[in-house]
Design an enzyme around this catalytic site. Structure first.
Site, mmCIF file in Angstrom:
data_model
loop_
_atom_site.group_PDB
_atom_site.id
_atom_site.type_symbol
_atom_site.label_atom_id
_atom_site.label_comp_id
_atom_site.label_asym_id
_atom_site.label_seq_id
_atom_site.Cartn_x
_atom_site.Cartn_y
_atom_site.Cartn_z
ATOM 1 N N TYR A 193 0.864 -1.183 0.000
ATOM 2 C CA TYR A 193 0.000 0.000 0.000
ATOM 3 C C TYR A 193 0.896 1.226 0.000
ATOM 4 C CZ TYR A 193 -3.413 3.483 1.607
ATOM 5 O OH TYR A 193 -4.214 4.593 1.733
ATOM 6 N N ASP B 217 9.361 3.168 -0.545
ATOM 7 C CA ASP B 217 8.313 3.777 0.274
ATOM 8 C C ASP B 217 8.566 3.415 1.735
ATOM 9 O OD1 ASP B 217 6.108 4.677 1.579
ATOM 10 O OD2 ASP B 217 4.642 3.684 0.294
ATOM 11 N N LYS C 98 4.508 9.187 8.587
ATOM 12 C CA LYS C 98 4.296 8.579 9.902
ATOM 13 C C LYS C 98 5.275 9.105 10.957
ATOM 14 C CE LYS C 98 1.251 5.071 8.336
ATOM 15 N NZ LYS C 98 1.284 4.345 7.082
HETATM 16 C C1 LIG Z 1 0.597 4.817 5.726
HETATM 17 C C2 LIG Z 1 1.309 4.579 4.454
HETATM 18 C C3 LIG Z 1 1.148 5.409 3.331
HETATM 19 C C4 LIG Z 1 0.137 6.511 3.289
HETATM 20 O O1 LIG Z 1 0.384 7.491 4.213
HETATM 21 P P1 LIG Z 1 -0.843 8.475 4.625
HETATM 22 O O2 LIG Z 1 -0.206 9.457 5.540
HETATM 23 O O3 LIG Z 1 -1.865 7.595 5.274
HETATM 24 O O4 LIG Z 1 -1.359 9.093 3.386
HETATM 25 C C5 LIG Z 1 1.953 5.174 2.234
HETATM 26 N N1 LIG Z 1 2.836 4.172 2.205
HETATM 27 C C6 LIG Z 1 3.009 3.347 3.249
HETATM 28 C C7 LIG Z 1 4.035 2.260 3.179
HETATM 29 C C8 LIG Z 1 2.238 3.505 4.397
HETATM 30 O O5 LIG Z 1 2.370 2.650 5.415
#
Ligand SMILES: *Cc1c(COP(=O)(O)O)cnc(C)c1O
Length: 424
Positions: A141, A236, A264
């Protein structure tokens, strides 16, 4: 005030009663709690019930809820202005912290969420290479951008299909979706589309199909093949940055991506994301370069000071060894409890994040993650909630520990988990 009364009101005003879907507890059943406040490792609902929290706002809170240093930094800054819409010194400080922690990141652009970071990174990769296709892995994701909410079509290495209504097929087709940890599929997709692939985007440790670790040569193979074909490697690290180590997954697995996405922990609980990479690539971003990307609240001083306070405290504490020890105490305790009851399970763990899957098979990609008994997970979740242990309300998510979690928290959580499991 009652959870259920409030949640009914929420449902009449907001889709599903939530601001983000998984919070509605659809994946586990039962009614969501409504949160009143949280502190350290604990969270309280509006009925005053206490929970030991292993959800931790889905990852940002490595210092626990309402860490005093982070809170004080935000309070102090709030009195001096919430947003300026012009460069402030805190952006520079945070950029220095980020670039010194991650050598592959020489320049950084701040945005307001992880989703924004990945969407912008894709645009940059396409703008930089002049190519159209992106490669992503099934079950990873990367936020809810159109190009990334795409599912695998039938067969290996085929064009993606929309993962939700609202994503046009024409857009989904530009995303090539292959299984995580599958080097043959990676090679195949590059053989077929290599000259037109702008980038490969990956969670270096997957956290959004539950925790799934990369096989030993997986990330290095992505690095090598993208280099060979002139595509960019986007790592990511929105979950893994500052979670696995000071330098993130790229430090742990010794890879050098072209673009890194952050979020995060970077914002310590405030809305904050970022993307960054080498000077050469980042100089393509507007206004220095032609690839446009902007944001009214980007770099706002509240998020900046929260990030600075979080990273400064984290680097001072250097808690990674201790966090992993406590995490392993919890996971081995859970395994022992489940083994005693003869319940088949797998726990994928790294640093202070893990996922418990109810399956007797190794979980190494989305297909194997889906083998988990989700009905049993739902009962397990509801049992824990009743006992006062909060975990992610869905199978395909990660549990998180923080520096606020103590030995006693883990002992108490294990007692509660044992009680919940005994009445499964
Ligand atoms: C949480 C997350 C996102 C999205 O971040 P948001 O702040 O919720 O938009 C993207 N990539 C990864 C790996 C994530 O865990």
């Amino acid at each position: 005030m009652k959870n259920s009364e409030l949640f009914q009101r929420a449902k009449s005003l907001m889709p599903g009663g939530v601001s983000s879907p998984v919070r509605a507890f659809m994946a586990v059943g039962g009614e969501p709690i409504v949160v009143a406040n949280a502190r350290g490792s604990k969270l309280w609902d509006v009925e005053g019930k206490e929970y030991i929290d292993f959800l931790m706002s889905w990852g940002p809170l490595i210092l626990g809820h309402a860490n005093p240093k982070v809170v004080r930094a935000i309070q102090r800054q709030a009195e001096m202005g919430l947003s300026y819409g012009l460069t402030n010194e805190h952006e520079i400080t945070l950029a220095e912290l980020v670039t010194s922690a991650m050598p592959s990141v020489e320049m950084v652009r701040f945005v307001s969420s992880g989703t924004e970071a990945t969407m912008s990174a894709l645009r940059l990769a396409r703008g930089y290479t002049g190519r159209k296709y992106i490669v992503k892995f099934d079950g990873c994701y990367h936020g809810h951008g159109d190009s990334l909410l795409v599912n695998a079509g039938s067969g290996v290495a085929t064009l993606g299909i929309p993962g939700t209504p609202g994503v046009p097929e024409d857009i989904a087709r530009l995303t090539l979706v292959i299984p995580y940890n599958d080097l043959d599929a990676l090679r195949e997709v590059f053989e077929r589309y290599g000259e037109e692939i702008a980038c490969v985007i990956v969670e270096p440790v997957a956290g959004n199909m539950g925790v799934v670790l990369p096989k030993s040569d997986f990330l290095k193979a992505i690095r090598a093949i993208t280099k060979d074909f002139g595509a960019l490697f986007i790592c990511d690290e929105v979950i893994t940055n500052f979670r696995l180590s000071k330098g993130g997954a790229q430090e742990v697995f010794q890879i050098e991506p072209d673009i890194t996405c952050m979020g995060k922990i970077l914002g310590g609980g405030m809305p904050l994301g970022a993307y960054g990479g080498s000077r050469e690539i980042m100089e393509k971003v507007a206004p220095e370069g032609p690839v446009y990307q902007a944001g009214t609240l980007s770099g706002n001083p509240l998020s900046m000071v929260a990030g600075i306070a979080t990273l400064t405290e984290l680097f001072r504490l250097n808690p990674y060894k201790e966090l992993e020890r406590l995490t392993k105490k919890l996971t081995s305790g859970i395994s022992e409890i489940l083994n005693k009851k003869g319940i088949a399970h797998r726990i994928n763990q790294i640093a202070s994040m893990f996922t418990l899957f109810f399956t007797d098979r190794e979980v190494y990609d989305y297909e194997t993650a889906k083998m988990s008994d989700r009905e049993l997970f739902g009962r397990f979740f509801r049992g824990l909630l009743k006992e006062g242990v909060l975990i992610p309300p869905a199978q395909f998510e990660a549990w998180f520990l923080s520096t606020a979690h103590t030995e006693e928290d883990i002992d108490l959580a294990l007692e509660k988990i044992e009680r919940a499991v005994s009445s499964l």
